[in-house]
Design a protein around this motif. Structure first.
Motif, PDB file in Angstrom:
ATOM      1  N   GLU A 111      66.928  37.409  87.379  1.00  0.00           N
ATOM      2  CA  GLU A 111      66.345  38.758  87.429  1.00  0.00           C
ATOM      3  C   GLU A 111      65.128  38.850  86.527  1.00  0.00           C
ATOM      4  O   GLU A 111      64.166  39.560  86.842  1.00  0.00           O
ATOM      5  CB  GLU A 111      67.406  39.788  87.061  1.00  0.00           C
ATOM      6  CG  GLU A 111      68.521  39.829  88.099  1.00  0.00           C
ATOM      7  CD  GLU A 111      69.483  40.984  87.931  1.00  0.00           C
ATOM      8  OE1 GLU A 111      69.193  41.890  87.117  1.00  0.00           O
ATOM      9  OE2 GLU A 111      70.518  40.985  88.605  1.00  0.00           O
ATOM     10  N   GLU A 128      66.579  44.501 104.956  1.00  0.00           N
ATOM     11  CA  GLU A 128      66.533  44.844 103.532  1.00  0.00           C
ATOM     12  C   GLU A 128      65.111  44.701 102.993  1.00  0.00           C
ATOM     13  O   GLU A 128      64.656  45.503 102.169  1.00  0.00           O
ATOM     14  CB  GLU A 128      67.475  43.924 102.749  1.00  0.00           C
ATOM     15  CG  GLU A 128      68.933  44.202 103.030  1.00  0.00           C
ATOM     16  CD  GLU A 128      69.839  43.130 102.448  1.00  0.00           C
ATOM     17  OE1 GLU A 128      71.026  43.118 102.800  1.00  0.00           O
ATOM     18  OE2 GLU A 128      69.363  42.310 101.641  1.00  0.00           O
ATOM     19  N   ASP A 187      75.533  36.115  96.709  1.00  0.00           N
ATOM     20  CA  ASP A 187      76.330  36.699  97.784  1.00  0.00           C
ATOM     21  C   ASP A 187      76.427  35.795  99.000  1.00  0.00           C
ATOM     22  O   ASP A 187      77.145  36.091  99.941  1.00  0.00           O
ATOM     23  CB  ASP A 187      75.752  38.069  98.178  1.00  0.00           C
ATOM     24  CG  ASP A 187      75.869  39.053  97.035  1.00  0.00           C
ATOM     25  OD1 ASP A 187      74.934  39.852  96.835  1.00  0.00           O
ATOM     26  OD2 ASP A 187      76.891  39.011  96.321  1.00  0.00           O
ATOM     27  N   PRO A 210      60.997  42.687  89.468  1.00  0.00           N
ATOM     28  CA  PRO A 210      61.678  43.789  90.153  1.00  0.00           C
ATOM     29  C   PRO A 210      62.539  43.330  91.327  1.00  0.00           C
ATOM     30  O   PRO A 210      63.504  43.987  91.692  1.00  0.00           O
ATOM     31  CB  PRO A 210      60.536  44.668  90.655  1.00  0.00           C
ATOM     32  CG  PRO A 210      59.354  44.284  89.836  1.00  0.00           C
ATOM     33  CD  PRO A 210      59.538  42.868  89.462  1.00  0.00           C
ATOM     34  N   THR A 211      62.169  42.197  91.930  1.00  0.00           N
ATOM     35  CA  THR A 211      62.965  41.730  93.067  1.00  0.00           C
ATOM     36  C   THR A 211      64.105  40.830  92.611  1.00  0.00           C
ATOM     37  O   THR A 211      64.771  40.207  93.429  1.00  0.00           O
ATOM     38  CB  THR A 211      62.088  40.951  94.060  1.00  0.00           C
ATOM     39  OG1 THR A 211      61.322  39.976  93.339  1.00  0.00           O
ATOM     40  CG2 THR A 211      61.177  41.880  94.825  1.00  0.00           C
ATOM     41  N   ALA A 262      62.880  47.426 101.218  1.00  0.00           N
ATOM     42  CA  ALA A 262      62.212  47.211  99.931  1.00  0.00           C
ATOM     43  C   ALA A 262      60.721  47.531 100.043  1.00  0.00           C
ATOM     44  O   ALA A 262      60.134  48.177  99.172  1.00  0.00           O
ATOM     45  CB  ALA A 262      62.409  45.758  99.480  1.00  0.00           C
ATOM     46  N   PRO A 284      67.130  41.458  91.529  1.00  0.00           N
ATOM     47  CA  PRO A 284      68.448  41.703  92.141  1.00  0.00           C
ATOM     48  C   PRO A 284      68.550  41.118  93.546  1.00  0.00           C
ATOM     49  O   PRO A 284      69.600  40.641  93.947  1.00  0.00           O
ATOM     50  CB  PRO A 284      68.538  43.231  92.176  1.00  0.00           C
ATOM     51  CG  PRO A 284      67.623  43.690  91.100  1.00  0.00           C
ATOM     52  CD  PRO A 284      66.517  42.698  91.036  1.00  0.00           C
ATOM     53  N   PHE A 285      67.457  41.162  94.304  1.00  0.00           N
ATOM     54  CA  PHE A 285      67.496  40.591  95.652  1.00  0.00           C
ATOM     55  C   PHE A 285      67.643  39.078  95.593  1.00  0.00           C
ATOM     56  O   PHE A 285      68.391  38.486  96.372  1.00  0.00           O
ATOM     57  CB  PHE A 285      66.213  40.919  96.422  1.00  0.00           C
ATOM     58  CG  PHE A 285      66.022  42.370  96.654  1.00  0.00           C
ATOM     59  CD1 PHE A 285      65.144  43.100  95.876  1.00  0.00           C
ATOM     60  CD2 PHE A 285      66.744  43.022  97.640  1.00  0.00           C
ATOM     61  CE1 PHE A 285      64.982  44.438  96.071  1.00  0.00           C
ATOM     62  CE2 PHE A 285      66.574  44.375  97.841  1.00  0.00           C
ATOM     63  CZ  PHE A 285      65.681  45.089  97.057  1.00  0.00           C
ATOM     64  N   SER A 330      71.066  38.275  94.589  1.00  0.00           N
ATOM     65  CA  SER A 330      71.976  38.582  95.697  1.00  0.00           C
ATOM     66  C   SER A 330      71.928  37.484  96.740  1.00  0.00           C
ATOM     67  O   SER A 330      72.966  37.060  97.268  1.00  0.00           O
ATOM     68  CB  SER A 330      71.603  39.925  96.321  1.00  0.00           C
ATOM     69  OG  SER A 330      72.280  40.088  97.545  1.00  0.00           O
ATOM     70  N   HIS A 358      55.688  40.640  95.169  1.00  0.00           N
ATOM     71  CA  HIS A 358      57.060  40.707  94.662  1.00  0.00           C
ATOM     72  C   HIS A 358      57.988  39.855  95.517  1.00  0.00           C
ATOM     73  O   HIS A 358      58.849  39.137  95.008  1.00  0.00           O
ATOM     74  CB  HIS A 358      57.567  42.166  94.692  1.00  0.00           C
ATOM     75  CG  HIS A 358      56.907  43.052  93.687  1.00  0.00           C
ATOM     76  ND1 HIS A 358      56.425  44.300  94.000  1.00  0.00           N
ATOM     77  CD2 HIS A 358      56.640  42.878  92.365  1.00  0.00           C
ATOM     78  CE1 HIS A 358      55.895  44.859  92.916  1.00  0.00           C
ATOM     79  NE2 HIS A 358      56.015  44.022  91.916  1.00  0.00           N
ATOM     80  N   ALA A 372      57.937  47.890  97.337  1.00  0.00           N
ATOM     81  CA  ALA A 372      57.790  46.507  96.875  1.00  0.00           C
ATOM     82  C   ALA A 372      56.527  45.901  97.480  1.00  0.00           C
ATOM     83  O   ALA A 372      56.233  46.080  98.653  1.00  0.00           O
ATOM     84  CB  ALA A 372      59.006  45.687  97.308  1.00  0.00           C
TER      85      ALA A 372
END
Lengths: 878, 244
Positions: free
Chosen positions: A487, A778, A503, A492-493, A782, A495-496, A499, A791, A787
């Motif tokens: 992170e 997603e 995930d 800023p990206t 964003a 978390p993506f 993920s 990013h 975004a």
């Protein structure tokens, strides 16, 4: 009303059972996305096919040389590589019942003294004996009757002139030689001029040697290569229906001690065994690459089927049975596998043709063989093996995702669209990991007891599998620090990015595992090469202390310098600036059914340290040990001799010499790499007395203190250059020469590295692209929120870097484990060499950098793709 | 946003897809002005161009002809980065299908846009929690995944996300389309309160006539053209804006 309780409804699904309509319909529109899987499978098919084709071609080529060397002979009599015995022994052998012909032969090596430096095998045979000559003609020539393989214009002149030589038509055309013209050859006794007075057709042995064959009359050959009246082989043609084993026993009975009759088949068996270990190593490398390609294909296909798990749910919701769904998905993987096979098979042939010379060369270097003309012959069995591998890999790749989709209730499959399907239960996965660990441990124990390199190969595959399975636990363990780090890196990206990594753990773990295996294999081979190289340098540095080492500039086979006559030593001693000389002879010798190296030194070398000395690994007083060797009352053997023959200090070794058996005790153990089976150091005084061999391969030279080395080198070249073609090494240059040979033997690592990097590039790019496709909407959201393109690009690159970094951690672990395994256990069993483990730190750093660079490069295109997604389009993505 | 300018202004906007004879006109010469603090409903049948209109307003798409001004800024004259920044600071977007990230928790779903504004993680989470509470999403649900909430709750979360950056304009694309009527009314009440209490300019795209009455003004789109405009205090009346 028609009551049909209990009757099964008509099975409409049967219409699809043998059809590919559904799979092709599902696949349409996905071919581009599956292109990577097809390419990976094609590489896997090509690798397996190529290795099988090359292995067969290499073995065939070396065996053909060995077979053709003996012609139609069913037995051969020899005293090893260098042993000479009287020609008259052939008369004794000819008198043995069952012997149709006993042909005395001189087999030697000569070189052309020009930039081509052709290595010629010279066959010296009695050309007045037509029967003897026909032993070496091919069956085709014999059957045709009218066309002889050897054409001599004027046999009388040929025999009368001692400089007469017959060369192959191929060689003559290559050098623009016609009958009557001269050819210069470097021989052990110096440079000689020969006149071409006969032409050999390129068949049989001549063809097997690539045209590098020359024939002399035996008298001329003895004068140049052995000594008058002495030969180094007798070829025996048995009478029809004679039992070869019984005949060999009968012939042995009339032979002098130290000389044996063996069937040429023995050579073939010996060669096959020698080559087999090399083939095993090649298969080991190929299997690693196969695993990498399989993982790429598996990852891609798993992603593909996972994304369509909801389709499988829809099929099930409509009423299609679980087995039918599984069957249709499997057919898709067969289509993909089939495409991979179609691409891979021609690629395997092309790769085989390209790599065959390199691999044959490596075998030549490693096993000190004569370089054959290896040709690739496309065999159905190799292609079938490759096809099975390709289709099998594709089917295996589909099996797990379809199994997963089948396990989950239909409603949940459709509801969880876009979310990674649940895999096996954690307990099951840990059970598999545990079994794998146990398997690795078991194979290591078995290997150490059985001393079989095959178990080492099994352990290698298990370690590779373990590397993949370790990826997920690694991710779990590093989760806490990794999440915040990602992170922070991605801004800023972040978390993506996290993920996408966390995930989709299964896909992430597979990709990391793939990187780990690919780079791990590079590190593994680099560790072996570095260990061999450093051990060699360590051993050589102490063994070579003379200022100069003089040798022939020709190489007889592999890396052994061509022999020269010992009179060269006297010539060297006369040169100003030369203070002392010591000679060394290195040759292969049969011992207990195997082939060992005899490394023979003048007592001056053995007694003092002024010329250098091989370090003793074991032995009492080093000085005393070498003194005993110098005096001829003991031998020092190599560590791999001890390993192979289970002998130690104090044990007697019985060597069959041309003058009878020699029983001599082992007084010390050294570290040396002259032979995969073992090396024996003994005194040259003893050797010349018992072997009648006065040739040398190298001469150690001490210079007068204060004399500049270049001056001595120049003086040697000036005085002896016209007579001999010499190479003069300094001590450092000698060591560098050996290192270069090791690197030559491991030249394939460079090719493997490139293939692995290409495979990783594709695999990582694919993972990133798959992640982006999954997150298209997603990304649209964003972008709709604000975004920037930059990013998103940063996000993808950071994902790539994380994959590369984690993959490298696995690679380092795998490389070190396999490096340890092979250096400590498998290499000694496979090649016989006992080496110290040296970790290639420079290579590790390079591999770490490569991992990151490859992953960043792999991320560039997907990053661009992410940035260029039109937000409005992305928002509509289903 | 520039002061004394309409929040959104569209001047002779055309949007065509495809080329030549194959091209389809999604919007055909639309002139529309939305004042700051206004609540405008955009109605029309499927395929009328409502979503296209919203995308153009947000700068997610560019017009084939004409100009779109957001807060006084001509979107076509801005770079993609500048449009992104403007969107981040000025616009909140609410989607029909919520578009929450399935693997992010509720709190994460609302907090993440603040990262682009340079807000620190802890502060972002605090603001996100505040935004959720203001929309009636209970704190005990903040750690859950979207799939664990009802449609209405998910849409409230989506609105919370749209508002967490404190935009001056809220664009809502059929926010009640996937909800039952009761939940739909709750969401619409929420939007009206945002407009009246906080002064957020709201553009609501809907095909629901009841939803349309929540706005100060309703404009009707048909075949890419604005065909009618009515004020909330009038019955069905003549168009105030004529198409070109």
């Amino acid at each position: 009303m028609n009551e049909s309780h209990g009757a099964a409804p008509p099975d409409a699904r049967d219409a699809y059972r043998f059809s590919f309509a559904l799979p092709l319909a599902f696949l349409s529109g996905s071919y581009l996305r599956l292109a990577l899987a097809v390419v990976a499978l094609a590489i896997a098919v090509a690798t397996v096919g190529m290795v099988d084709l090359v292995n067969r071609a290499v073995l065939l080529a070396f065996v053909e040389v060995a077979q053709n060397m003996a012609g139609r002979a069913s037995l051969e009599v020899s005293a090893g590589d260098a042993g000479l015995f009287p020609e008259s022994v052939a008369d004794d052998v000819a008198g043995v019942p069952g012997v149709q012909l006993a042909v005395p032969v001189v087999i030697a090596t000569a070189f052309t003294p020009d930039e081509h430096a052709d290595v010629l095998t010279v066959l010296g045979v009695d050309l007045t004996n037509k029967s003897a000559v026909r032993v070496y003609e091919t069956s085709e020539a014999l059957l045709s009757g009218s066309e002889r393989q050897l054409a001599i214009d004027d046999p009388l002149v040929f025999l009368a002139q001692r400089d007469s030589i017959a060369v192959t038509r191929e060689l003559a055309e290559r050098r623009g030689l016609a009958v009557g013209e001269s050819i210069l050859l470097d021989t052990p006794s110096g440079r000689r001029s020969f006149t071409v007075r006969g032409i050999l057709e390129s068949q049989g042995l001549a063809r097997a040697l690539g045209g590098n064959l020359a024939v002399l009359d035996i008298v001329a050959a003895e004068a140049v290569f052995t000594k008058p009246g002495f030969v180094n082989r007798i070829d025996i043609v048995a009478a029809r229906d004679t039992d070869p084993v019984g005949l060999a026993r009968a012939v042995d009975a009339v032979l002098p001690d130290g000389i044996r009759a063996t069937p040429p088949q023995f050579r073939k068996t010996d060669l096959e065994r020698v080559i087999r270990s090399f083939q095993l190593l090649l298969w080991g490398v190929a299997l690693i690459l196969l695993v990498v390609c399989f993982l790429i294909a598996f990852n891609r296909l798993a992603t593909h089927f996972e994304a369509r798990a909801w389709q499988a749910g829809t099929l099930r919701a409509v009423g299609v049975r679980r087995t039918a769904v599984w069957r249709e998905l499997l057919k898709e993987s067969v289509v993909v596998g089939g495409l991979g096979v179609i691409l891979g098979l021609p690629l395997s042939v092309a790769l085989g043709r390209w790599l065959l010379p390199m691999i044959a060369n490596a075998a030549v270097v490693n096993f000190k063989l004569i370089a054959p003309k290896a040709e690739l012959e496309v065999r159905a069995v190799s292609l079938v093996i490759a096809t099975i591998v390709g289709l099998g890999a594709a089917v295996m790749a589909a099996w797990l995702p379809t199994w997963r989709a089948a396990r989950v209730p239909v409603a949940e499959t459709m509801r969880r669209r876009g979310v990674e399907q649940a895999g096996a239960t954690p307990r099951m996965v840990w059970l598999v990991r545990g079994l794998l660990l146990a398997g690795i441990g078991t194979t290591l124990v078995v290997q150490s007891f059985a001393e079989s390199p095959v178990w080492g190969l099994v352990a290698t595959i298990l370690v590779a599998a373990g590397t993949v399975l370790a990826a997920s636990p690694l991710l779990q363990v590093l989760r806490a620090p990794l999440g915040p780090m990602v992170e922070w890196l991605a801004g800023p990206t972040g978390p993506f990015a996290w993920s996408a990594i966390w995930d989709n753990r299964r896909r992430t773990a597979l990709t990391i595992g793939m990187i780990g295996i690919g780079l791990g294999s590079v590190l593994w081979l680099s560790t072996m090469a570095k260990s061999l190289e450093d051990t060699l340098i360590y051993a050589q540095t102490s063994a070579v202390r003379a200022e100069l080492i003089v040798a022939s500039s020709h190489v007889a086979s592999g890396w052994v310098f061509a022999p020269v006559d010992e009179s060269l030593m006297k010539d060297l001693e006369r040169i100003e600036g030369v203070a002392a000389v010591a000679g060394n002879r290195l040759l292969e010798w049969p011992y207990e059914g195997e082939s060992i190296a005899l490394d023979v030194f003048d007592p001056e070398y053995l007694r003092g340290e002024q010329f250098g000395r091989w370090m003793l690994v074991d032995g009492d007083d080093e000085q005393a040990v070498w003194e005993r060797v110098a005096s001829g009352s003991g031998i020092v053997v190599s560590t791999n001799f001890v390993l192979h023959f289970k002998k130690g200090i104090g044990d007697d070794v019985v060597l069959n010499t041309p003058t009878g058996p020699l029983t001599i005790p082992i007084v010390g153990i050294s570290m040396v790499f002259a032979s995969p089976t073992g090396t024996v150091h003994l005194s040259r005084e003893l050797y010349t007395r018992r072997w009648n061999d006065h040739q040398l391969n190298r001469i150690w030279v001490r210079t007068t203190p204060g004399t500049p080395l270049p001056a001595v080198r120049a003086a040697i070249t000036r005085s002896l250059g016209s007579k001999y073609r010499l190479r003069i090494f300094s001590a450092k240059e000698m060591v560098d020469y050996w290192v270069a040979q090791v690197r030559r033997a491991f030249a394939g690592i460079g090719v493997l590295r490139v293939l692995v990097l290409v495979a990783l590039l594709l695999g990582v790019a694919d993972t990133l692209v798959a992640g982006l496709v999954q997150r298209t909407r997603e990304i649209g959201v964003a972008r709709s929120i604000g975004a920037r393109r930059g990013h998103l690009q940063r996000m993808v690159v950071v994902e790539g870097v994380v994959l590369g970094a984690l993959g490298f951690l696995l690679a380092a672990a795998m490389g070190l484990i396999l490096g340890w395994l092979w250096v400590r256990m498998t290499l000694p069993q496979l090649l016989g060499y006992v080496v110290h483990l040296h970790v290639p730190l420079e290579q590790m750093f390079l591999v770490a950098v490569m991992a990151i660079v490859v992953c960043v490069v792999a991320a560039l295109l997907p990053a661009r793709q992410a940035a260029s997604l039109a937000p409005a389009t992305a928002l509509r993505y289903e | 946003m520039k002061s004394n300018q309409p929040a959104i202004q569209m001047v002779n906007v055309h949007r065509r897809y495809g080329d030549g004879e194959q091209s389809v006109g999604a919007l055909n010469g639309v002139d529309l002005s939305v004042e700051a603090g206004e609540f405008v409903s955009v109605m029309g049948p499927s395929g009328a161009g409502k979503s296209t209109l919203l995308n153009l307003m947000a700068g997610l798409d560019t017009p084939s002809e004409g100009q779109v001004f957001l807060g006084g800024y001509d979107l076509s004259s801005l770079s993609d980065d500048a449009r992104s920044d403007l969107r981040l600071r000025s616009i909140g977007f609410v989607f029909q299908t919520f578009n929450l990230f399935p693997t992010f928790s509720i709190l994460q779903n609302v907090a993440w846009p603040l990262g682009f504004l340079g807000v620190r993680r802890q502060d972002a989470r605090a603001r996100a929690a505040e935004s959720l509470e203001q929309l009636g999403v209970e704190p005990r649900t903040h750690a859950r995944l979207p799939a664990e909430l009802s449609g209405g709750e998910q849409q409230r979360v989506a609105i919370a996300r749209a508002l967490v950056t404190r935009p001056s304009v809220l664009l809502a694309d059929e926010p009640t389309g996937n909800l039952d009527s009761r939940m739909g009314r709750i969401i619409l009440d929420l939007l009206r309160r945002l407009n009246s209490d906080r002064g957020v300019t709201v553009v609501l795209v809907t095909h629901n006539t009841l939803a349309a009455t929540y706005g100060h003004r309703t404009v009707e789109l048909r075949d890419g053209r604005l065909v009618r405009e009515t004020r909330a205090d009038t019955q069905v009346g003549a168009a105030r804006v004529t198409t070109s």
